[in-house]
Design an enzyme around this catalytic site. Structure first.
Site, PDB file in Angstrom:
ATOM      1  N   GLY A  54      17.259   6.092  -2.627  1.00 47.13           N
ATOM      2  CA  GLY A  54      17.338   6.056  -1.168  1.00 47.13           C
ATOM      3  C   GLY A  54      18.027   7.296  -0.643  1.00 47.13           C
ATOM      4  N   CYS A  81      18.775   6.432  -9.291  1.00 44.49           N
ATOM      5  CA  CYS A  81      19.321   7.402  -8.339  1.00 44.49           C
ATOM      6  C   CYS A  81      20.389   6.748  -7.452  1.00 44.49           C
ATOM      7  CB  CYS A  81      18.192   8.035  -7.526  1.00 44.49           C
ATOM      8  SG  CYS A  81      18.701   9.519  -6.632  1.00 44.49           S
ATOM      9  N   TYR A  82      20.103   6.461  -6.193  1.00 45.97           N
ATOM     10  CA  TYR A  82      21.062   5.764  -5.328  1.00 45.97           C
ATOM     11  C   TYR A  82      21.441   4.420  -5.946  1.00 45.97           C
ATOM     12  CZ  TYR A  82      22.975   3.532  -1.111  1.00 45.97           C
ATOM     13  OH  TYR A  82      23.787   2.869  -0.207  1.00 45.97           O
ATOM     14  N   HIS A 167      14.497  10.004 -11.562  1.00 44.18           N
ATOM     15  CA  HIS A 167      13.437   9.076 -11.130  1.00 44.18           C
ATOM     16  C   HIS A 167      12.397   8.909 -12.240  1.00 44.18           C
ATOM     17  CE1 HIS A 167      14.504   8.593  -6.855  1.00 44.18           C
ATOM     18  NE2 HIS A 167      15.028   9.793  -6.991  1.00 44.18           N
ATOM     19  N   GLU A 169       9.976   6.880 -12.221  1.00 43.35           N
ATOM     20  CA  GLU A 169       8.698   6.430 -11.659  1.00 43.35           C
ATOM     21  C   GLU A 169       7.764   7.575 -11.270  1.00 43.35           C
ATOM     22  OE1 GLU A 169      11.582   6.473  -8.077  1.00 43.35           O
ATOM     23  OE2 GLU A 169      11.642   6.270 -10.263  1.00 43.35           O
ATOM     24  N   GLY A 222     -17.500  -3.411   4.932  1.00 46.01           N
ATOM     25  CA  GLY A 222     -18.309  -2.596   4.033  1.00 46.01           C
ATOM     26  C   GLY A 222     -17.466  -1.689   3.177  1.00 46.01           C
ATOM     27  N   GLY A 223     -16.126  -1.724   3.403  1.00 46.47           N
ATOM     28  CA  GLY A 223     -15.213  -0.960   2.564  1.00 46.47           C
ATOM     29  C   GLY A 223     -14.946  -1.693   1.258  1.00 46.47           C
ATOM     30  N   ASP A 225     -12.087  -2.927   0.023  1.00 41.17           N
ATOM     31  CA  ASP A 225     -11.196  -4.088   0.089  1.00 41.17           C
ATOM     32  C   ASP A 225     -11.923  -5.355   0.535  1.00 41.17           C
ATOM     33  OD1 ASP A 225      -9.302  -2.176  -0.518  1.00 41.17           O
ATOM     34  OD2 ASP A 225      -8.688  -1.907   1.557  1.00 41.17           O
ATOM     35  N   THR A 227     -15.129  -5.924   0.649  1.00 42.26           N
ATOM     36  CA  THR A 227     -16.248  -6.244  -0.245  1.00 42.26           C
ATOM     37  C   THR A 227     -15.768  -6.971  -1.494  1.00 42.26           C
ATOM     38  OG1 THR A 227     -17.549  -4.375   0.554  1.00 42.26           O
ATOM     39  CG2 THR A 227     -18.147  -5.258  -1.606  1.00 42.26           C
ATOM     40  N   LYS A 366      -4.283  -0.299  -3.748  1.00 42.32           N
ATOM     41  CA  LYS A 366      -5.703   0.048  -3.678  1.00 42.32           C
ATOM     42  C   LYS A 366      -6.346   0.163  -5.064  1.00 42.32           C
ATOM     43  CE  LYS A 366      -9.134   1.477  -0.940  1.00 42.32           C
ATOM     44  NZ  LYS A 366      -9.537   0.836   0.304  1.00 42.32           N
TER      45      LYS A 366
END
Length: 510
Positions: A54, A81-82, A167, A169, A222-223, A225, A227, A366
């Protein structure tokens, strides 16, 4: 999903990345506000807790601090980190201001062997981003590793509490994912249970229990997600699902036609098509303000969807393709990070129609939705499609939206995507598209002077759309796309390429 790791968000730009990396290790992770109380934490029965980084200093007046009782729990904790500085501060160590802010790559040296660093070299590159440092470790802690400028890894000797100054990640930390995996496997003793197949199995069961014999309506854009959500729901409840697709006239080339064919022929799922281009264009007359355009699109979409949905009078649920980043971004209580956008799929429709909301993907990122889609048999060519904004091409036409301008943009966009695909670059790009500017420029075509539109091309790379960098095309790809657009699209005589990253810009122009 029996096993879960909780991530407490202290405002780091990397918090979502921590969750993604944990899930990539096959363990389910959820992000919660930094001040989640001990009772709530216990209710989740987490196998481990990760304290994010953070921007604050532990000494700041309004610095975010967790419920101190978490350090008394018998649950493994990893502070990043923080998060490391919080562990030090609350457990009796000393945190001080660094002589110089440490940002970027650093060489990390392991000082003491530990399961969290199993199969990690004695020296490796890590990514730093901090202004404070550890001047003294808490009682009963040992130093596990250092960089040139700081104590960079510590561990409690009588509890499973770890802290890292770097970090793990981010991809710049070479062995970061392995360190997280070691924490999850060897410290938290988590099993590898989180994957697309297990998610589908769990969701189908939950959807059936939740929905029962009720009917469900889905707004099918139609995207990817919506669909994939439709295919999952059909797998769970069959003909209780009703898909409605509204062709706003703001879609890409042949998009609505392709969507209808995909559902009817490939998935064998019925779909209701509402053709509404004329209505949308009428309402766009004279409108140039981006926010007004969005409101017109939202209100018109809801009006049409509501009218069509009323035909399914026994429906009790509205399904949406809401993703985890939408949920996090829309909820300002999740840590001190600023709310970026107010999310909505179909506005106030659930309340107006007295429908309950069904969001099977509200736990997913996503790329995880894409994995679920592949597992469900959605074709690869569709799964890998770039994101497309809800308002469609209306926010890629700067200024008034007309039928003529839509056709010009559609053709330019199609050519751009074709050239990207021809160069085998499509899957390397998060999102690529053309923008039609309200600017005309002088040109020469043949022996004639022209005065036509400028088209901007945009392509970015990103992990999840939260941040993005412009894509570095080989010059010949841009040259081919530009030449084709100018030669083949009547109404464009100049092409430019947008090299703005996010931040400071956004991916879309409006």
């Amino acid at each position: 999903m029996n096993e879960k790791v909780i991530i407490l968000d202290f405002g780091s730009q990397y918090t979502q990345l921590i969750a993604r990396k944990v899930r990539e290790c096959g363990v389910y992770a959820e992000i919660y506000p930094y001040n989640l109380n001990i009772e709530e934490i216990q209710r989740h029965h987490p196998k481990g807790i990760i304290l994010s980084g953070g921007p604050a200093s532990v000494f700041d007046t309004n610095a975010p601090h967790p419920d101190k009782k978490i350090f008394s729990m018998d649950i493994p904790i990893l502070g990043i980190c923080y998060g490391l500085q919080l562990i030090t501060y609350h457990l009796g160590g000393k945190v001080g201001k660094a002589n110089k802010r440490e940002y970027g790559r650093a060489v990390f040296k392991i000082a003491s062997a530990d399961p969290i660093f199993e199969d990690i070299p004695a020296e490796s590159i890590v990514w730093m981003s901090h202004g404070d440092k550890i001047d003294g470790i808490p009682p009963n802690f040992i130093i596990l590793g250092k960089t040139e400028n700081s104590i960079s890894a510590i561990r409690s000797q009588n509890k499973k509490i770890y802290g890292l100054q770097f970090h793990p990640e981010v991809h710049h930390t070479i062995y970061g994912k392995k360190i997280l995996e070691n924490f999850l496997r060897k410290v938290c003793e988590c099993k590898e249970q989180w994957n697309a197949a297990s998610f589908i199995e769990t969701q189908i069961k939950q959807i059936r229990e939740k929905v029962g014999s009720d009917e469900v309506i889905l707004a099918l854009s139609g995207g990817v997600d919506s669909t994939v959500a439709a295919v999952l729901l059909e797998r769970a409840i069959g003909n209780q699902l009703h898909c409605i697709h509204i062709d706003t006239g703001l879609m890409r080339m042949n998009e609505s036609k392709n969507i209808v064919e995909l559902f009817k022929k490939h998935f064998k799922i019925p779909i209701t098509l509402v053709e509404a281009e004329t209505l949308f264009l009428e309402r766009f007359k004279g409108i140039t303000d981006p926010e007004q355009k969005r409101k017109i699109i939202g209100n018109t979409f809801i009006e049409l969807f509501e009218k069509e949905a009323q035909k399914f009078s026994s429906a009790k649920w509205l399904a949406q393709g809401t993703l985890y980043p939408d949920v996090i971004e829309s909820t300002s209580v999740r840590g001190p990070s600023a709310t970026i956008k107010s999310h909505h799929n179909v506005g106030g429709l659930p309340e107006r129609m007295n429908l309950k909301v069904l969001e099977p993907f509200r736990e997913l990122f996503k790329d995880e939705v894409r994995q679920v889609g592949k597992e469900l048999g959605v074709p690869d060519w569709f799964i890998q499609r770039h994101p497309f904004p809800g308002p469609g091409l209306a926010i890629r036409i700067i200024g008034e939206v007309t039928k003529e301008r839509l056709e010009i943009l559609r053709q330019a966009d199609e050519i751009f995507i074709q050239e990207i695909q021809n160069a085998n670059l499509y899957n390397e790009i998060w999102q690529a598209f053309a923008v039609l500017l309200p600017v005309k420029s002088v040109g020469v075509m043949g022996d004639e002077r022209t005065y036509e539109n400028v088209c901007a091309l945009r392509a970015v790379v990103s992990q999840d759309g939260m941040t993005a960098d412009w894509f570095k095309f080989p010059y010949e790809v841009l040259e081919k796309a530009s030449t084709r657009i100018i030669n083949e699209v009547k109404g464009i005589n100049r092409v430019v390429y947008d090299i703005t990253s996010k931040p400071p810009g956004t991916i879309e122009w409006e």
